[in-house]
Write a protein that holds these residues in place. Structure first.
Motif: not given
Ligand SMILES: *Cc1c(COP(=O)(O)O)cnc(C)c1O
Length: 397
Positions: A106-111
């Motif tokens: 989710a960190k990648c997605d949110v970024g």
């Protein structure tokens, strides 16, 4: 010589977190025998559910045979996993598997999601909050309005003063542990509709909700599919922080304007982005994630979440009995501890470290409005949590 991306220099070097790390290191050098307990980091400590491990081992063995091995998979995620997500996470909300995108976090997605929107889009981000929302938009050179989350408003973010087009919401919240109610979310969905805005709803901690009627998904609010993207992750749900698997829902009803001012599908834009820059999550990992939704997996997830939430209850009650004012820890694995009058976040951090060898995270690291609080997590082992609480009992206030 080539110029660096100028916006990277607008990022505040994370002085506070570096400073904290330095202070812990210094303390360890001074007292090498001290038994430091950390309730500071946001990482899990309990093993991954047995059902997931079993599925992962089986999938790994499949990879060892030419007949059953898997090479590149679909960028969006295997259908078996997207179907399991649709059936189990969104049984009555009508989310289609083409609206679900599996990723490595989710960190990648949110970024990454902000990339499909105009650089000129005005962004609204709660304060305090998970720093990834802020830093990725700074890197993109966007203007940000911070939305104060104050105690008097239950740490629910205030509406933007200027028209915002990209809005980040996190419920249950990291770091405050607060949740947004149906009314809160309806207010945001209405705002987004009136202003042509998109909401990025981060529900990485939805598994921790215990209060009835708190929405687990923003799509529980009518009309949200036209304005909201939702992120979820197996990291906090099933201890996948080191395994890496998450998913994002980008509804087909969500539109943005193209260069000619015509409505275009955000789902199609994200699909293009995802398949251009990402080559899918490992087959063994997706099989492990699928097992989270098996009967055995669900039972083990419930036990794990229950274990952490019992830690949260112990922390909350012990601190309250000691005279502290505490928030969170009911619908989230985070306890938001108010510093005693006149004490800064960093001062309480230092007091806990020096007097009882306990590490917390100063709230000021999450934004201006985090000052006056520290974050404690319930992700520790029971043994360490109890030890930490015993020490807090001995704290001089
Ligand atoms: C931990 C966390 C995530 C999950 O990140 P992963 O990259 O999936 O491990 C997302 N959002 C918030 C607010 C978090 O605290």
């Amino acid at each position: 010589m080539i110029k660096a991306n100028p916006y990277y220099f607008d990022l505040s070097a994370n002085y506070l977190f570096q400073e904290i790390a330095r202070k812990i290191k210094q303390f360890k050098e001074k007292k090498p025998d001290a038994d430091i307990i950390s309730l500071g980091i946001g990482d899990v400590t309990q093993p991954i559910p047995a059902a997931c491990i079993k599925a992962m081992v089986k999938a790994a063995e499949e990879m060892g045979s030419a007949v059953t091995m898997h090479g590149y998979g679909p960028e969006q995620g295997y259908e078996f996993l997207r179907q399991a997500i649709a059936d189990n996470d969104y049984p009555s909300l009508g989310i289609d598997i083409d609206e679900i995108f599996v990723s490595d976090g989710a960190k990648c997605d949110v970024g990454n999601i902000q990339e499909v929107f105009s650089q000129a889009a005005r962004v609204a981000i709660p304060d305090p909050v998970y720093p990834v929302y802020r830093d990725t938009n700074i890197m993109a050179g966007r203007q940000i309005e911070y939305l104060p989350c104050v105690r008097e408003a239950g740490f629910s973010p205030a509406l933007p003063k200027e028209k915002a087009e990209l809005i980040y919401l996190c419920s249950p919240n990291n770091p405050t542990g607060a949740v947004l109610t149906k009314d809160d979310l309806k207010k945001w969905v209405d705002y987004a509709k009136e202003n042509g805005a998109v909401i990025i709803f981060d529900s990485a901690y939805k598994e921790y909700i215990t209060t009835p009627d708190i929405p687990h998904s923003i799509y529980e609010i009518e009309g949200a599919k036209e304005v909201a993207i939702e992120l979820r992750s197996f990291s906090k749900t099933a201890g996948f922080t080191g395994v890496r698997c998450a998913y994002m829902v980008v509804p087909k009803a969500l539109k943005a304007l193209d260069a000619q001012g015509n409505e275009t599908s955000v789902n199609a834009l994200w699909s293009r982005r995802h398949s251009t820059k990402f080559n899918g999550v490992a087959y063994v990992v997706q099989r492990a994630a699928e097992a989270v939704f098996s009967a055995e997996g669900k039972k083990q997830v419930r036990e794990m979440v229950g274990y952490y939430m019992e830690n949260a209850r112990l922390i909350r009650e012990t601190l309250a009995a000691k005279g502290f004012t505490v928030y969170g820890g009911v619908d989230a694995p985070y306890i938001w501890l108010q510093t005693p009058a006149g004490m800064t976040s960093v001062a309480l951090f230092e007091k806990l470290l020096n007097e009882v060898q306990l590490v917390c995270t100063p709230g000021s690291g999450f934004g201006t409005y985090g000052e006056g609080f520290v974050r404690l997590t319930s992700f520790g082992t029971r043994e360490n949590t109890l030890k930490a609480l015993e020490r807090i009992g001995n704290l001089s206030l």
